[in-house]
Write a protein that holds these residues in place. Structure first.
Motif, PDB file in Angstrom:
ATOM      1  N   ASP A  26      31.519  39.901  28.523  1.00 45.19           N
ATOM      2  CA  ASP A  26      31.674  39.911  29.685  1.00 45.19           C
ATOM      3  C   ASP A  26      32.178  38.531  30.205  1.00 45.19           C
ATOM      4  O   ASP A  26      33.142  38.503  31.139  1.00 45.19           O
ATOM      5  N   LEU A  42      39.956  47.072  28.620  1.00 43.30           N
ATOM      6  CA  LEU A  42      41.188  45.648  29.088  1.00 43.30           C
ATOM      7  C   LEU A  42      42.421  46.255  28.323  1.00 43.30           C
ATOM      8  O   LEU A  42      42.510  45.848  27.398  1.00 43.30           O
ATOM      9  N   HIS A  74      39.631  37.885  31.652  1.00 45.09           N
ATOM     10  CA  HIS A  74      40.186  38.316  32.410  1.00 45.09           C
ATOM     11  C   HIS A  74      40.581  38.704  33.922  1.00 45.09           C
ATOM     12  O   HIS A  74      41.784  38.926  34.732  1.00 45.09           O
ATOM     13  N   ASP A  75      39.920  38.592  34.324  1.00 46.15           N
ATOM     14  CA  ASP A  75      39.618  38.841  36.559  1.00 46.15           C
ATOM     15  C   ASP A  75      40.035  37.761  36.070  1.00 46.15           C
ATOM     16  O   ASP A  75      40.730  37.731  37.626  1.00 46.15           O
ATOM     17  N   GLU A  76      40.153  36.687  35.804  1.00 43.04           N
ATOM     18  CA  GLU A  76      40.284  35.257  36.234  1.00 43.04           C
ATOM     19  C   GLU A  76      41.845  35.306  36.574  1.00 43.04           C
ATOM     20  O   GLU A  76      43.093  34.858  37.277  1.00 43.04           O
ATOM     21  N   SER A  77      42.255  35.789  35.350  1.00 41.67           N
ATOM     22  CA  SER A  77      44.002  36.180  35.734  1.00 41.67           C
ATOM     23  C   SER A  77      44.581  36.687  36.245  1.00 41.67           C
ATOM     24  O   SER A  77      46.333  37.101  35.940  1.00 41.67           O
ATOM     25  N   GLY A  78      44.135  37.511  37.237  1.00 40.14           N
ATOM     26  CA  GLY A  78      44.286  38.857  37.782  1.00 40.14           C
ATOM     27  C   GLY A  78      44.580  39.833  36.894  1.00 40.14           C
ATOM     28  O   GLY A  78      45.409  41.067  37.422  1.00 40.14           O
ATOM     29  N   GLY A  79      43.986  40.316  35.580  1.00 34.15           N
ATOM     30  CA  GLY A  79      43.879  41.968  35.199  1.00 34.15           C
ATOM     31  C   GLY A  79      45.642  41.106  34.309  1.00 34.15           C
ATOM     32  O   GLY A  79      45.875  42.059  33.572  1.00 34.15           O
ATOM     33  N   HIS A 132      35.869  39.643  30.126  1.00 36.40           N
ATOM     34  CA  HIS A 132      36.292  40.728  31.256  1.00 36.40           C
ATOM     35  C   HIS A 132      36.280  39.395  32.257  1.00 36.40           C
ATOM     36  O   HIS A 132      37.525  39.244  33.664  1.00 36.40           O
ATOM     37  N   LYS A 133      35.597  37.871  32.732  1.00 38.41           N
ATOM     38  CA  LYS A 133      36.080  36.711  33.136  1.00 38.41           C
ATOM     39  C   LYS A 133      36.838  36.602  33.409  1.00 38.41           C
ATOM     40  O   LYS A 133      37.573  36.159  34.484  1.00 38.41           O
TER      41      LYS A 133
END
Length: 170
Positions: A49, A92, A55-60, A52-53
């Motif tokens: 979890d 990811l 990775h998402d905060e980095s814009g993938g 994921h956060k």
């Protein structure tokens, strides 16, 4: 095996286990693990979890080395290989930097543009300083040039345009 017994409860647990040469303790340990995962699996779920956060905060964009660095900086003690495994299991992946030749070279005879901000990109209000960059994206149909203009305060893209040629119009 657990699926077989779930679909056919009339067969009975012990006869099926005897036929499959599986100790009953193994079966019941599997069943217990389904209900209550071990500490490592619970920790893996929490880490996934968090990964994921990040990775998402980095814009993938961030891959496992950067995600690991962010987690370490935040005080989470986790191994690099574990982050790699959890990212792989979660599907990811980061975006690899462009490799090989393909960077801009300055024309030695060209005239340098004046540095109007004197390398100071700090601003305290939006729309006071915009910066731009030109990037080549390799496609099957040839190079695609992307020009993006960003607000130095908010770091948001204000405008962008693509072209097949990197010319003054772009």
């Amino acid at each position: 095996m657990t699926g077989l017994l779930d679909e056919h409860p009339h067969l009975g647990v012990e006869p099926v286990l005897r036929e499959l040469h599986v100790p009953s303790s193994t079966y019941y340990r599997w069943r217990q693990a389904e209900k209550e995962p071990c500490e490592r699996r619970r920790r893996d779920a929490e880490l996934t979890d968090r990964i994921h956060k990040v990775h998402d905060e980095s814009g993938g964009i961030y891959g496992s080395p950067r995600v690991h660095a962010v987690l370490k900086r935040e005080g989470t003690r986790v191994g690099r290989k574990r982050v790699e495994r959890l990212m792989r299991q979660a599907g990811l992946a980061g975006i690899s930097p462009r490799r090989g030749k393909g960077f801009t070279r300055r024309d030695p005879d060209g005239e340098l543009a004046p540095d109007l901000v004197e390398r100071d990109f700090t601003v305290n209000m939006p729309n006071r300083l915009w910066v731009t960059d030109l990037t080549m994206i390799t496609t099957l149909e040839g190079p695609l040039w992307l020009s993006a203009i960003r607000d130095a305060f908010s770091r948001r893209v204000v405008a962008w345009e693509t072209s097949a040629r990197a010319d003054a119009d772009l």
